[in-house]
Structures are given as structure tokens and as C-alpha cells.
Design a protein around this motif. Structure first.
Motif, short mmCIF file in Angstrom:
data_model
loop_
_atom_site.label_atom_id
_atom_site.label_comp_id
_atom_site.label_asym_id
_atom_site.label_seq_id
_atom_site.Cartn_x
_atom_site.Cartn_y
_atom_site.Cartn_z
N ILE A 72 91.23 5.94 49.03
CA ILE A 72 92.12 4.81 49.35
C ILE A 72 93.50 5.06 48.75
CG2 ILE A 72 92.52 2.34 48.96
CD1 ILE A 72 89.48 1.97 48.89
N TRP A 73 94.55 4.74 49.53
CA TRP A 73 95.93 4.88 49.04
C TRP A 73 96.55 3.49 48.89
CZ3 TRP A 73 100.81 3.36 50.45
CH2 TRP A 73 101.86 3.98 49.77
N LYS A 74 97.23 3.28 47.76
CA LYS A 74 97.93 2.01 47.54
C LYS A 74 99.36 2.31 47.10
CE LYS A 74 93.87 -0.66 46.06
NZ LYS A 74 93.30 -1.53 44.99
N GLU A 76 103.89 0.98 47.79
CA GLU A 76 104.91 0.25 48.55
C GLU A 76 105.60 1.20 49.52
OE1 GLU A 76 107.54 -1.85 45.98
OE2 GLU A 76 106.01 -3.28 45.32
N ASN A 90 103.73 -3.98 50.56
CA ASN A 90 102.76 -3.44 49.61
C ASN A 90 101.50 -3.13 50.42
OD1 ASN A 90 100.67 -3.20 47.60
ND2 ASN A 90 102.12 -4.10 46.16
N SER A 91 101.17 -1.87 50.53
CA SER A 91 100.16 -1.44 51.51
C SER A 91 98.94 -0.83 50.83
CB SER A 91 100.78 -0.41 52.46
OG SER A 91 99.86 -0.01 53.44
N THR A 92 97.77 -1.13 51.41
CA THR A 92 96.51 -0.48 51.03
C THR A 92 95.92 0.14 52.29
OG1 THR A 92 96.10 -2.07 49.27
CG2 THR A 92 94.22 -0.78 50.04
N VAL A 94 92.84 2.23 53.94
CA VAL A 94 91.43 2.53 53.66
C VAL A 94 90.85 3.38 54.78
CG1 VAL A 94 89.16 1.55 53.18
CG2 VAL A 94 91.23 0.30 52.49
N SER A 109 94.79 -0.67 57.55
CA SER A 109 95.90 -0.88 56.61
C SER A 109 96.10 -2.37 56.41
CB SER A 109 97.18 -0.24 57.15
OG SER A 109 98.25 -0.47 56.26
N ARG A 111 98.60 -5.00 54.55
CA ARG A 111 99.94 -5.02 53.96
C ARG A 111 100.35 -6.44 53.61
NH1 ARG A 111 100.22 -1.84 58.66
NH2 ARG A 111 100.77 0.35 58.33
#
Length: 563
Positions: A72-74, A76, A90-92, A94, A109, A111
């Protein structure tokens, strides 16, 4: 993702799905509202349709490297709307894998729009590095530009001219026509000087009617011609609000690397040359004469005397209280260095520390300060007091590779002192000069229990954009903002913003330089409860602290009026 969970996310966030190649397969209404695209325009398009051009390719490569591994990437991301405007999310992201093959089948995604937050950060960042009146770089950005210019001059074997310009006769105009006319004149002066300089040069405002010039890649033969042109341009009459005004300037210049010093010393030499120009009749320039400069000799003398002072135990720590204005609780003290000279008496730090900040003697002094602070904490604990003590650490000391190990050795000398009662203060410029090293040091020291404060906050470089990357527990609002908080709307707004940001990042916030009850009351109204300053107490020797504490417990509430 099941329809049930997708519905829940749709209601709360900006949501999208893409296939493994990055083609958009689903977006919710919030996504369309923020991006400005319709669903028909987005579905089937590659996610790169939102690329803002604000991030380097390495940024996107890092994202893809993370999610293609199934992680997972987190973070901005700055995107671009259909109308060309920018927005931040602000994005996650998966990765979703197939249960049977374990291959990634899509990415989802989630956001949240943080554009307003980013715009506030950018506005405050600009304020921290620019003069509000003229829009020119201020002292903080000047140091950054000067450092870069020196590095470029050294690398390409070129000459660099650093000039200090002070207006002649500006005070008389201010006194005659008022500060409003004076301010508009400063703006006109700044604009005229910018038009005269080359694009590769830098013009900064130091404050008042002082400007600094960084002239890159100069020729010694043509430099006098350039300086005379600047003075001539400056001396042409100005029309401000119907008033015809005349002004002149004096310029002091030093040449690097002929004057092979660091940025602070180069500025000092340019300033010395400027005063020589004024004494010679004004409306002229003076180039600093390196061979006749005696300051280096004076610095060497002070350095030698300080080495003796450390050995002869002439250094002293004075303690300034830090209090909770709301509860009147004393939360700790800041340890401030003094030199009890047998010749000059008690010498304040600004008269000797600048001469040793670039010498390893500052490391020895810094370790002595930490040792004395720990010794004092131990003594106070024996008396039943659990006060913390903050110590200021110089950049050269903190950036030593063995700083953490040396600090651990000092703590081991005082096993009865809880490490969390020692607070280390570093100025923001130190923090961002080597962000990776500083962050690692902060984390390593905090693992031992030591706390950190970020001092002089908001006064240097682009510090506000680095706030979330620095795990300091306390942010100290610089006294330059607190001083005029009751009369200067800009200082009030900036202080309020720093307090809000500190709370948003879960940091304690402490105001320096509180001198009156009105200032303390205003800070309380803004949500800042912790403070220090002459209005609370001046720095004092350790043997006066207990008596002061007994008196302070009887001081009326900070909610009252000024004495």
C-alpha cells in the motif's frame, strides 16, 4: 472491493479504481466534482490525465514500485483539474489481488482533498522566505541563495560580489511624509533595482532601508561600472502620491573568493564596507579590503580566550522559566549560556558564540552545557522538583556523526535523571540543512527518551513545508512574531496559523518573548498556553530559581490586565 464497501467509501472520500495498467475503470461523484471531468471523460482514460507536472518522474516511479509489489502507498499528490488548476489530495493506493493467482487485478485509490491545507502551507512558506512589503527575498531566503551562489562560484571558479546597500536620506523622508509614503518609496526602490539587475542576480531586503545584492559571475574590471549604474538609477527622482522624492544610496561590496569566508562573515564584511562608503560622503560604493581587515584577528583572540574560559570554569548557565499561562504551572526552564569574564564581567552569548559556531570548540561547549543541565536536573529532583531543562545545540555540534553516542554517554553519567527531562532545542535552519541526518538523530535520541524543540520557527528558509518530516515534540513561535502580536495583524495571523498547524500535527506550541500580560492573554485566546519571556522572568542563576518559583506562585492570573 464489494459494492457495500464501495458505497461506504463513496460517501466519505474521493474514490477511483484502475486496472493493472493504470486505466481508470471507476470513479465516484466526488472524484468528478474535484477533478472537473465527467465520468465519461475519465472512464477508459489513463490515470496520467490528472498529472500536474509538479512532481518529478522519480516520485511516480516510487509509487509504482511500491504498489506493483503488492504494498500500500500513502502520501500527498498534486493533481491538475480539467480547467488546468491544481489541487492536492491525501491519497491511499491499495493493490487488489486475485485470490487464486495472487496477481494484481486492480488498484483502488481513496483520496481526501487537502488543497486548502496545502495552499495555507505554501502561503506561510512564502511569508517565511519573503519580505511582505516588497516581495523580495528576506534574510532567510537570502542565506539560502547566497549559499547556492558561493557553491556555484567555487565549482565554476568564478567571482561573486556580495553587496550591502543602505538608502541615504530615507529617515528624513519617513519623518517628513510619514511611514505610508516611506513604504511606497521602498517598493519603488525595490522595483527599480530589480529592473537594473540581471536575471541571474539576487536582490533581497534585510529590513528597514537595507538591501542585499548577490551579483554572480562578475568581472573585477566591469564591477565598478555596474555599481555606479545602480547608484545612478537609484538617484533619479521618484513620484509617490504626487510627491517628488529624491534619495541616494551607499553600497559596500566584498568579493568571493578573494574574501574566502562563510556567508555570515561575507555579509558582515559587506556591511563594514557600506559604512565606510557612508563615512566617505555617501552616494558611493566601497569594496571591502581583505588584507586590512582586523576582524579575523579579533575572532581568533576571542576563540583562544573562550578555550581558556572553558578550562577555567568561567562559563555559566542561566535559567529562564517556561510556564503554562492557563494554569500558572512551571513546566521547565531553558538553559542559556553566559560567560563570566574576569575582564568584562557577565558577557551575553551574542558577543562570543558567533565566533565559535564554526569551530569544534562549540562541540565542547555544547557537551559542557548538557552535562551542567543534567547536573542541575538531578539537584532539583533531590529537592522534589521535576522540572525539565532545554538546552540549545549549535548546528556544527548536532550534525556531528557521533552526536547520538556522545549524548548517550552524558546521560549515562546521571542514571537518576529521567532522559525525558532533557529537551534539546535546534533552530529550524539546522533542521533542514541535512534533513535526513537530523531526522535520524531526532528519532535515535527520542528512543532514549530525550525530547526535542524546534526553535525560531517560521523565520528561515521553507521550514513550514518540512514540519511533518521533523518529529520534534515542541514548536517555539519566534519572539519576532510575538513582539508585535497586539499591533501587527500580519504577525497575529502568522502566529495563529503556526498555533493551528502545530496542533494539527500534534505538536506542543510555546511562544517566546512574552513581555506583557496582554500578550499572554492574546496567546491564550489563540490557543497557545505555553510561554516564556521577560514578562514572566528574565534568565537567572540556578541559585535564584527556587526563590523565584515561590514568588511566581503568588502572581495574579495571566487573564488579568497589564501591571
Amino acid at each position: 472491493m464489494t459494492d457495500k464497501y464501495r458505497t461506504a467509501v463513496d460517501a466519505a472520500a474521493i474514490f477511483s479504481e484502475t486496472d493493472p495498467d493504470g486505466t481508470i475503470t471507476y470513479v465516484n461523484d466526488q472524484f468528478c466534482a474535484v477533478s472537473g471531468y465527467t465520468k465519461e471523460e475519465l472512464l477508459g482514460s489513463n490515470h496520467r490525465i490528472l498529472n500536474s507536472g509538479q512532481h518529478p518522474q522519480e516520485f511516480y516511479d516510487s509509487i509504482w514500485s511500491t504498489i506493483t509489489k503488492g504494498d500500500i502507498w500513502k502520501g500527498e499528490i498534486c493533481n491538475r483539474r480539467k480547467d488546468g488548476s491544481l489541487y492536492w489530495v491525501n491519497s491511499t493506493i491499495v493493490p487488489i489481488t486475485d485470490d487464486a493467482t495472487q496477481k494484481i487485478v486492480k488498484y483502488i485509490s481513496i483520496r481526501f482533498d487537502v488543497t486548502e491545507h496545502q495552499e495555507l502551507l505554501q502561503a506561510l512558506q512564502w511569508r517565511a522566505s519573503h519580505d511582505v512589503l516588497t516581495g523580495l527575498p528576506n534574510r532567510a531566503l537570502l542565506h539560502e541563495r547566497l549559499g547556492m551562489a558561493i557553491s556555484a562560484a567555487r565549482r565554476h571558479h568564478r567571482l561573486l560580489a556580495l553587496g550591502m546597500l543602505d538608502l541615504d536620506g530615507f529617515k528624513a523622508i519617513n519623518d517628513t511624509y510619514g511611514h505610508a509614503i516611506g513604504d511606497r518609496l521602498l517598493v519603488e526602490v525595490a522595483n527599480r533595482l530589480k529592473e537594473t539587475l540581471r536575471e541571474e542576480d539576487t536582490l533581497a531586503r534585510m529590513g528597514g532601508d537595507e538591501f542585499v545584492l548577490i551579483l554572480n559571475d562578475i568581472q573585477l574590471q566591469t564591477l565598478p561600472i555596474s555599481l555606479r549604474r545602480l547608484l545612478e538609477t537609484l538617484s533619479h527622482p521618484y513620484e509617490v502620491d504626487g510627491q517628488m522624492l529624491e534619495i541616494a544610496g551607499s553600497i559596500g561590496v566584498t568579493i568571493y573568493p578573494n574574501d574566502n569566508e562563510d556567508p555570515d562573515m561575507l555579509l558582515r564584511h559587506a556591511d563594514q564596507a557600506m559604512y565606510q562608503a557612508k563615512q566617505s560622503g555617501r552616494n558611493r560604493f566601497q569594496i571591502f579590503d581583505v588584507p586590512t581587515n582586523n576582524e579575523a584577528l579579533a575572532a581568533s583572540l576571542i576563540l583562544a580566550r573562550l578555550e581558556q574560559a572553558l578550562m577555567r570554569q568561567e562559563l555559566r548557565l542561566y535559567y529562564q522559566p517556561k510556564v503554562n499561562l492557563q494554569t500558572s504551572e512551571i513546566i521547565g526552564f531553558e538553559a542559556l549560556l553566559r560567560w563570566q569574564s574576569p575582564y568584562e564581567g557577565l558577557v551575553p552569548p551574542l558577543q562570543f558564540l558567533p565566533f565559535v559556531e564554526r569551530n569544534d570548540l562549540i562541540v565542547e561547549i555544547g557537551e559542557w552545557v548538557i552535562d551542567q543541565a543534567l547536573r542541575q536536573i538531578k539537584h532539583w529532583r533531590l529537592l522534589g522538583h521535576k522540572w525539565s531543562v532545554s538546552v540549545n545545540i549549535a548546528a556544527r555540534h548536532f550534525q556531528k556523526p557521533n552526536f547520538v553516542e556522545r549524548l548517550r554517554m552524558l546521560l549515562d553519567r546521571y542514571p537518576e535523571v529521567p532522559p525525558n527531562l532533557l529537551d534539546i532545542e535546534i533552530v529550524e535552519s539546522t533542521a533542514i540543512e541535512n534533513m535526513e541526518h537530523v531526522s535520524h538523530c531526532l528519532i535515535a535520541c527520542q528512543d532514549m527518551g530525550v525530547t526535542f524543540s524546534l526553535d525560531d520557527f517560521g523565520t528561515g528558509y521553507s521550514s513550514l513545508s518540512y514540519l511533518k518530516r521533523l518529529p520534534a515534540q515542541t514548536i517555539k513561535i519566534d519572539q519576532s512574531f510575538v513582539r508585535d502580536i497586539l499591533t501587527d495583524k500580519e504577525d497575529l495571523a502568522l502566529s495563529e496559523a503556526i498555533i493551528g498547524l502545530s496542533k494539527a500535527f500534534d505538536r506542543e506550541v510555546l511562544a517566546e518573548g512574552v513581555e506583557t500580560r496582554s500578550q499572554g492573554k492574546r496567546l491564550l485566546e489563540l490557543g497557545c498556553q505555553l510561554a516564556q519571556g521577560y514578562g514572566i522572568a528574565r534568565p537567572m542563576p540556578a541559585d535564584q530559581v527556587i526563590k523565584w518559583v515561590e514568588h511566581y506562585s503568588r502572581v495574579p492570573s495571566w487573564g488579568g490586565e497589564d501591571d
